[in-house]
Design an enzyme around this catalytic site. Structure first.
Site, short mmCIF file in Angstrom:
data_model
loop_
_atom_site.label_atom_id
_atom_site.label_comp_id
_atom_site.label_asym_id
_atom_site.label_seq_id
_atom_site.Cartn_x
_atom_site.Cartn_y
_atom_site.Cartn_z
N GLY A 109 0.62 -0.64 -0.11
CA GLY A 109 -0.34 0.54 0.37
C GLY A 109 1.00 1.73 0.09
O GLY A 109 0.10 2.14 0.19
N ARG A 152 7.44 -14.95 -2.55
CA ARG A 152 7.29 -15.83 -1.30
C ARG A 152 6.29 -16.08 -0.82
O ARG A 152 5.16 -15.90 -1.09
CB ARG A 152 7.40 -14.14 -0.57
CG ARG A 152 6.95 -13.39 -0.03
CD ARG A 152 6.35 -12.34 0.23
NE ARG A 152 6.14 -10.97 -0.05
CZ ARG A 152 4.51 -10.98 0.29
NH1 ARG A 152 4.00 -11.67 0.91
NH2 ARG A 152 3.67 -9.30 -0.26
N ASN A 212 3.76 -11.96 -5.80
CA ASN A 212 4.58 -12.05 -4.64
C ASN A 212 5.78 -12.94 -4.84
O ASN A 212 4.57 -14.26 -4.67
CB ASN A 212 3.40 -12.27 -3.75
CG ASN A 212 2.29 -10.40 -3.50
OD1 ASN A 212 3.10 -9.27 -3.57
ND2 ASN A 212 0.98 -10.54 -3.17
N GLU A 226 -2.23 -12.13 -8.17
CA GLU A 226 -3.36 -11.22 -7.10
C GLU A 226 -3.71 -10.90 -8.38
O GLU A 226 -3.16 -10.37 -8.99
CB GLU A 226 -2.75 -10.53 -6.17
CG GLU A 226 -1.50 -10.99 -5.38
CD GLU A 226 -1.47 -9.70 -4.21
OE1 GLU A 226 -2.08 -9.30 -3.93
OE2 GLU A 226 -1.25 -10.49 -3.26
N GLU A 281 -2.74 3.17 -13.54
CA GLU A 281 -3.24 1.89 -13.82
C GLU A 281 -5.30 2.69 -13.67
O GLU A 281 -5.12 3.33 -13.08
CB GLU A 281 -3.48 1.01 -12.80
CG GLU A 281 -2.64 -0.71 -13.64
CD GLU A 281 -2.74 -1.27 -12.14
OE1 GLU A 281 -2.28 -2.50 -12.88
OE2 GLU A 281 -3.53 -1.51 -11.21
#
Length: 450
Positions: free
Chosen positions: A165, A292, A290, A275, A200
């Site tokens: 964020g 990880r 991500n 995601e 975006e």
């Protein structure tokens, strides 16, 4: 198999990894800052090494000290957990240079997928749906205005190298664009030392859906279904569940295939998450990967029965996946609540302090991932998440009932927590009906103010 693994992290994820290693017969090394000397992960590991003072930059982000601790203790591999150095390509490269196995993807893949603009470009090339936006990262607000005009407002400005964020702003008109861009860019520079941004199209009231993937070094890639992470506050997830109430088998197959395609596109290895945003028309768009393990990985474990940490370790050792896509069966329903030491009545400000009294809920289908114990001092230096409450039921209705009961039983005295706030969320009619999106928490807070 590895004989010894160093965990380059702290808190509940370090404890989670130590427990998985124990079950696999692998010795563990904990690293800790001076402030974390008495933390649970240092007590559970076979060895513990102090790597510096309390500030993360001097300890958990100190690559040289962590590498030295690994070499000193004879550990063959490093598990980075999530946060800190888990998506740091320089650290992954240092591990390789020192002949230490980094339990995660290569530094090249981390670079490729960690840069949002580069990731978007890669997905476009292989046909994974993406949200309309800038094709290359930009640094000038004027260039951003041109892109925003082309795709139409509202738009979202994002840090190209960002996450969590940081460096994000939603812009509804050209009049507010330049100021928002500069603020986001400054935040990006402070957080990531990188002022490249991208623009975006902003989807109104979408759901945040992510797919857990596992990929080995032999080109085998599978997904473990979706997690619905739409309950967020300021882009930080609060509640995650699997499966999503809005995903049917056809859509799950299409999104899962897209997630696997994304992983193949970069020759991904180890655990990762693709995601997506899902709009009201059930159209989905890639937003990021991500590279990880995720905070919310337990809900996928609960509905599939697959231990993701053990899979990470096996893949990193060079073993092929023993699970095929046909072996993955999603059964029942799991929900995770993040328990944070923060004060919802005062703008969710962090609430460090000493745990004076603690009672953790239990029972059939109840899991707690935490490093808490009575007398533990929650430091002010790190993330405020202190526990994850995960429940499993035969269906969503049963899972919600178990979650309600468990939150009512969860007692943490000595610091403020968000337990009561989570209770309000799960008792809201919209949540119980599954009728939520990424703006739900914001709307709930507005209701309370009025």
């Amino acid at each position: 198999m590895f004989k010894k693994i160093l965990i380059a992290n702290r808190g509940e994820i370090a404890v989670r990894i130590i427990r998985a290693c124990r079950e696999m017969g692998i010795q563990t090394v904990a690293v800790y800052s001076e402030m974390d000397k008495e933390a649970l992960h240092t007590q559970l590991a076979d060895e513990a090494v102090c790597i510096g003072p309390a500030p993360a930059k001097n300890s958990y982000l100190n690559m040289e000290n962590i590498i030295n601790a690994t070499l000193l203790t004879g550990a063959e591999a490093i598990h980075p957990g999530f946060g800190f150095l888990s998506e740091n390509s320089k650290f992954a490269k240092m591990c390789k240079q020192c002949q230490i196995t980094f339990i995660g993807p290569s530094s090249e893949i981390i670079d490729k997928m960690g840069n949002k603009a580069e990731a978007r470009k890669t997905m476009m090339e292989v046909g994974v749906p993406i949200i309309p936006g800038s094709k290359e990262p930009i640094t000038a607000a004027e260039d951003g205005i041109d892109i925003a005009k082309e795709i139409g407002y509202p738009v979202i400005i994002k840090a190209s190298a960002g996450g969590g964020g940081k460096g994000m702003r939603i812009v509804n008109s050209e009049e507010e664009f330049i100021n928002s861009f500069k603020m986001a860019q400054k935040e990006a520079m402070n957080s990531f030392s990188d002022d490249h941004m991208y623009i975006e199209k902003y989807l109104v009231n979408p759901r945040h859906i992510e797919f857990q993937i596992l990929a080995d070094e032999f080109g085998n890639v599978i997904h473990l279904g979706e997690r619905d992470c739409s309950i967020q506050r300021r882009h930080q997830k609060l509640i995650e569940e699997s499966p999503s109430v809005v995903i049917d088998e056809d859509l799950r197959t299409r999104m899962g295939d897209a997630a696997i395609l994304a992983a193949h596109a970069v020759k991904y290895t180890n655990a990762g998450t693709i995601e997506f945003l899902l709009d009201k028309n059930k159209d989905f768009y890639f937003i990021e990967m991500n590279t990880r393990i995720q905070v919310e990985h337990p809900v996928s474990e609960m509905v599939t029965g697959i231990d993701l940490i053990k899979e990470q370790i096996n893949i990193a050792f060079g073993n092929p996946l023993e699970i095929t896509q046909k072996d993955v069966k999603i059964t029942g329903h799991a929900i995770e609540c993040r328990i944070n030491a923060e004060d919802p009545d005062h703008n969710f400000r962090p609430s460090p302090g000493t745990i004076e009294n603690l009672h953790l809920p239990g029972g059939n289908g109840i899991r707690i991932d935490s490093a808490l114990f009575c007398g533990y001092k929650i430091p002010p230096t790190y993330d405020s998440m202190i526990a994850k409450l995960i429940v499993y039921g035969r269906d969503r209705e049963e899972a919600i009932k178990k979650l309600r009961s468990s939150l009512g039983e969860f007692i943490v005295q000595g610091v403020k927590t968000n337990i009561d706030f989570q209770y309000k969320i799960i008792n809201h009619p919209k949540f119980q009906a599954g009728n939520v999106d990424t703006h739900f928490v914001q709307e709930l807070m507005s209701e309370e103010e009025n």
